[in-house]
Motif scaffolding. Structure first.
Motif, PDB file in Angstrom:
ATOM      1  N   PHE A  57       1.045  -1.110  -0.231  1.00 36.43           N
ATOM      2  CA  PHE A  57      -0.020   0.158  -0.086  1.00 36.43           C
ATOM      3  C   PHE A  57       0.836   1.197  -0.153  1.00 36.43           C
ATOM      4  O   PHE A  57       0.555   2.445  -0.710  1.00 36.43           O
ATOM      5  N   TYR A  58       1.907   1.326   0.658  1.00 32.99           N
ATOM      6  CA  TYR A  58       2.879   2.402   0.533  1.00 32.99           C
ATOM      7  C   TYR A  58       3.378   2.673  -0.789  1.00 32.99           C
ATOM      8  O   TYR A  58       3.490   3.720  -1.205  1.00 32.99           O
ATOM      9  N   SER A  59       3.719   1.368  -1.207  1.00 31.58           N
ATOM     10  CA  SER A  59       4.352   1.784  -2.584  1.00 31.58           C
ATOM     11  C   SER A  59       3.324   2.222  -3.604  1.00 31.58           C
ATOM     12  O   SER A  59       3.557   2.966  -4.422  1.00 31.58           O
ATOM     13  N   LEU A  60       2.126   1.582  -3.552  1.00 31.45           N
ATOM     14  CA  LEU A  60       1.213   2.020  -4.405  1.00 31.45           C
ATOM     15  C   LEU A  60       0.605   3.244  -4.432  1.00 31.45           C
ATOM     16  O   LEU A  60       0.571   4.233  -5.308  1.00 31.45           O
ATOM     17  N   GLY A  61       0.489   3.795  -3.030  1.00 35.21           N
ATOM     18  CA  GLY A  61       0.143   5.258  -2.683  1.00 35.21           C
ATOM     19  C   GLY A  61       1.040   6.045  -3.410  1.00 35.21           C
ATOM     20  O   GLY A  61       0.834   7.201  -3.996  1.00 35.21           O
ATOM     21  N   THR A  62       2.564   5.811  -3.237  1.00 37.00           N
ATOM     22  CA  THR A  62       3.481   6.647  -3.491  1.00 37.00           C
ATOM     23  C   THR A  62       3.540   6.764  -5.052  1.00 37.00           C
ATOM     24  O   THR A  62       3.764   7.667  -5.637  1.00 37.00           O
ATOM     25  N   LEU A  63       3.423   5.612  -5.682  1.00 37.19           N
ATOM     26  CA  LEU A  63       3.401   5.448  -7.250  1.00 37.19           C
ATOM     27  C   LEU A  63       2.215   6.221  -7.745  1.00 37.19           C
ATOM     28  O   LEU A  63       2.537   7.033  -8.946  1.00 37.19           O
ATOM     29  N   PHE A  64       1.105   6.266  -7.082  1.00 37.44           N
ATOM     30  CA  PHE A  64       0.165   7.098  -7.683  1.00 37.44           C
ATOM     31  C   PHE A  64       0.078   8.487  -7.354  1.00 37.44           C
ATOM     32  O   PHE A  64      -0.355   9.001  -8.333  1.00 37.44           O
ATOM     33  N   MET A  65       0.873   8.833  -6.225  1.00 34.58           N
ATOM     34  CA  MET A  65       1.142  10.398  -6.106  1.00 34.58           C
ATOM     35  C   MET A  65       2.078  10.935  -7.125  1.00 34.58           C
ATOM     36  O   MET A  65       1.846  11.985  -7.651  1.00 34.58           O
ATOM     37  N   LEU A  66       3.075   9.968  -7.446  1.00 34.71           N
ATOM     38  CA  LEU A  66       4.207  10.610  -8.460  1.00 34.71           C
ATOM     39  C   LEU A  66       3.694  10.682  -9.682  1.00 34.71           C
ATOM     40  O   LEU A  66       4.048  11.451 -10.539  1.00 34.71           O
ATOM     41  N   LEU A  67       3.166   9.442 -10.297  1.00 33.05           N
ATOM     42  CA  LEU A  67       2.899   9.236 -11.579  1.00 33.05           C
ATOM     43  C   LEU A  67       1.337   9.612 -11.985  1.00 33.05           C
ATOM     44  O   LEU A  67       1.547  10.037 -13.471  1.00 33.05           O
ATOM     45  N   LYS A  68       0.440   9.778 -11.176  1.00 30.82           N
ATOM     46  CA  LYS A  68      -0.850  10.280 -11.331  1.00 30.82           C
ATOM     47  C   LYS A  68      -1.336   9.623 -12.424  1.00 30.82           C
ATOM     48  O   LYS A  68      -1.642  10.042 -13.571  1.00 30.82           O
ATOM     49  N   PRO A  69      -1.322   8.095 -12.510  1.00 33.08           N
ATOM     50  CA  PRO A  69      -1.702   7.304 -13.575  1.00 33.08           C
ATOM     51  C   PRO A  69      -3.020   7.777 -14.203  1.00 33.08           C
ATOM     52  O   PRO A  69      -4.169   7.646 -13.319  1.00 33.08           O
ATOM     53  N   THR A  70      -3.564   7.925 -15.494  1.00 34.59           N
ATOM     54  CA  THR A  70      -4.772   8.420 -15.891  1.00 34.59           C
ATOM     55  C   THR A  70      -5.213   7.254 -17.007  1.00 34.59           C
ATOM     56  O   THR A  70      -6.250   7.249 -17.635  1.00 34.59           O
ATOM     57  N   SER A  71      -4.357   6.169 -17.206  1.00 28.99           N
ATOM     58  CA  SER A  71      -4.855   5.108 -17.961  1.00 28.99           C
ATOM     59  C   SER A  71      -4.665   3.463 -17.352  1.00 28.99           C
ATOM     60  O   SER A  71      -4.015   3.589 -16.258  1.00 28.99           O
ATOM     61  N   LEU A  72      -5.376   2.812 -17.617  1.00 25.93           N
ATOM     62  CA  LEU A  72      -5.434   1.327 -17.145  1.00 25.93           C
ATOM     63  C   LEU A  72      -4.190   0.575 -17.219  1.00 25.93           C
ATOM     64  O   LEU A  72      -3.777   0.196 -16.397  1.00 25.93           O
ATOM     65  N   ILE A  73      -3.257   1.078 -18.227  1.00 26.76           N
ATOM     66  CA  ILE A  73      -2.105   0.452 -18.371  1.00 26.76           C
ATOM     67  C   ILE A  73      -1.070   0.689 -17.100  1.00 26.76           C
ATOM     68  O   ILE A  73      -0.323   0.141 -16.603  1.00 26.76           O
ATOM     69  N   LEU A  74      -0.931   2.214 -16.796  1.00 26.00           N
ATOM     70  CA  LEU A  74      -0.399   2.559 -15.867  1.00 26.00           C
ATOM     71  C   LEU A  74      -0.704   2.258 -14.429  1.00 26.00           C
ATOM     72  O   LEU A  74      -0.017   2.059 -13.521  1.00 26.00           O
ATOM     73  N   VAL A  75      -2.143   1.975 -14.306  1.00 29.77           N
ATOM     74  CA  VAL A  75      -2.585   1.597 -13.056  1.00 29.77           C
ATOM     75  C   VAL A  75      -2.187   0.135 -12.589  1.00 29.77           C
ATOM     76  O   VAL A  75      -1.825  -0.380 -11.773  1.00 29.77           O
ATOM     77  N   VAL A  76      -2.282  -0.776 -13.786  1.00 29.32           N
ATOM     78  CA  VAL A  76      -1.763  -1.977 -13.818  1.00 29.32           C
ATOM     79  C   VAL A  76      -0.320  -1.885 -13.523  1.00 29.32           C
ATOM     80  O   VAL A  76       0.397  -2.812 -12.888  1.00 29.32           O
ATOM     81  N   ILE A  77       0.696  -1.221 -14.215  1.00 33.62           N
ATOM     82  CA  ILE A  77       2.071  -1.177 -13.734  1.00 33.62           C
ATOM     83  C   ILE A  77       2.083  -0.712 -12.304  1.00 33.62           C
ATOM     84  O   ILE A  77       3.082  -1.521 -11.845  1.00 33.62           O
ATOM     85  N   CYS A  78       1.486   0.192 -11.921  1.00 40.31           N
ATOM     86  CA  CYS A  78       1.806   0.470 -10.422  1.00 40.31           C
ATOM     87  C   CYS A  78       1.224  -0.724  -9.620  1.00 40.31           C
ATOM     88  O   CYS A  78       2.115  -0.843  -8.545  1.00 40.31           O
ATOM     89  N   LEU A  79       0.331  -1.404  -9.900  1.00 38.91           N
ATOM     90  CA  LEU A  79      -0.210  -2.676  -8.989  1.00 38.91           C
ATOM     91  C   LEU A  79       0.757  -3.681  -9.158  1.00 38.91           C
ATOM     92  O   LEU A  79       1.334  -4.310  -8.021  1.00 38.91           O
ATOM     93  N   VAL A  80       1.341  -3.930 -10.366  1.00 43.59           N
ATOM     94  CA  VAL A  80       2.584  -5.094 -10.371  1.00 43.59           C
ATOM     95  C   VAL A  80       3.859  -4.656  -9.629  1.00 43.59           C
ATOM     96  O   VAL A  80       4.262  -5.338  -8.914  1.00 43.59           O
ATOM     97  N   ALA A  81       4.075  -3.343  -9.885  1.00 41.60           N
ATOM     98  CA  ALA A  81       5.346  -2.826  -9.244  1.00 41.60           C
ATOM     99  C   ALA A  81       5.316  -2.900  -7.645  1.00 41.60           C
ATOM    100  O   ALA A  81       6.149  -3.218  -7.003  1.00 41.60           O
ATOM    101  N   SER A  82       4.039  -2.766  -7.277  1.00 44.42           N
ATOM    102  CA  SER A  82       3.928  -2.612  -5.613  1.00 44.42           C
ATOM    103  C   SER A  82       3.715  -4.254  -5.107  1.00 44.42           C
ATOM    104  O   SER A  82       4.415  -4.277  -4.270  1.00 44.42           O
ATOM    105  N   VAL A  83       3.273  -5.174  -6.150  1.00 46.86           N
ATOM    106  CA  VAL A  83       3.298  -6.391  -5.657  1.00 46.86           C
ATOM    107  C   VAL A  83       4.949  -6.960  -5.494  1.00 46.86           C
ATOM    108  O   VAL A  83       5.111  -7.585  -4.519  1.00 46.86           O
TER     109      VAL A  83
END
Length: 245
Positions: free
Chosen positions: A110-136
């Protein structure tokens, strides 16, 4: 955050009740930013030391959220819903505090996911999936290499949290690069302090272990000396017996 500042800018010249509301709203925003900066610095500097506390807080929020979703799905009334949310929060809070690896996985995720969302501000599904995979991936690595990953992730998370909130207190929230620079500075400071504290802790454990080993070796030496003295006495007794004969 930028949208919030734009809205406040449009309303700052308003009169009457709107200006009163705006003043109160500004005060609440400033207080929330101060709290955010303090919490961020605490996480960045003491992340590894407070790992169980942070895991327990994540478990508390996650358990409450899961309980709420289940309650909505079951269409529960207010009282059963509150009970379910409370039970879920307590159970996951205890589990994440007691089971260290379990808590670390979800904390880092959750820390990684929140930080990635804050920095990247994903607006597409691909970026969201990348953030999720990277966090896992980071969460799994944190379970395997706990100290290093926890220091890095808590340093980044706390640094970004404090660094992005601090400019707002000084009216510079519109300049994102100032937030990035402060985030990087807090990250470095937090990681350095955490590493120093961890090294001191490891050094203390090594000194204690070395002392125990020395005591065990010393005790073994004393036992060996005592055994040799007994053997010498036995040899002398045998010599005396032979002489008498």
């Amino acid at each position: 955050m930028e949208e919030m500042l734009n809205i406040l800018g449009m309303l700052e010249n308003a009169d009457g009740p709107v200006s009163i509301f705006l003043a109160a709203n500004n005060q609440m925003i400033m207080i929330s930013m101060i709290v955010t900066v303090v919490i961020g610095l605490v996480i960045a500097i003491f992340g590894l030391k407070l790992i169980r506390v942070l895991s327990a807080l994540v478990g508390l929020l996650l358990g409450a959220g899961i309980g709420f979703v289940i309650g909505i799905a079951l269409n529960l009334d207010k009282t059963p819903m509150i009970v379910l949310v409370g039970v879920g929060a307590v159970i996951l809070c205890i589990l994440m505090a007691v089971l260290k690896k379990f808590g670390i996985f979800f904390l880092i995720f959750f820390y990684s996911l929140g930080t990635l969302f804050m920095l990247l501000k994903p607006t597409s599904l691909i970026l969201v999936v990348i953030c999720l995979v990277a966090s896992v991936i980071l969460a799994v690595l944190a379970v395997l290499f706990t100290d290093l990953l926890v220091i890095l992730i808590t340093g980044i998370t706390g640094g970004v949290e404090a660094g992005m909130a601090l400019p707002v207190l000084f009216g510079m929230g519109g300049n994102v690069w100032i937030g990035y620079a402060l985030s990087a500075a807090f990250f470095v400071i937090g990681c350095v302090i955490q590493t120093m504290m961890h090294s001191r802790k490891v050094g203390k454990k090594e000194r204690i272990y070395s002392k125990k080993v020395k005591e065990e070796v010393s005790m073994e030496s004393e036992v060996e000396k005592a055994r040799m003295m007994l053997d010498d006495d036995d040899v002398e007794d045998l010599d005396d017996d032979d002489t008498e004969k």
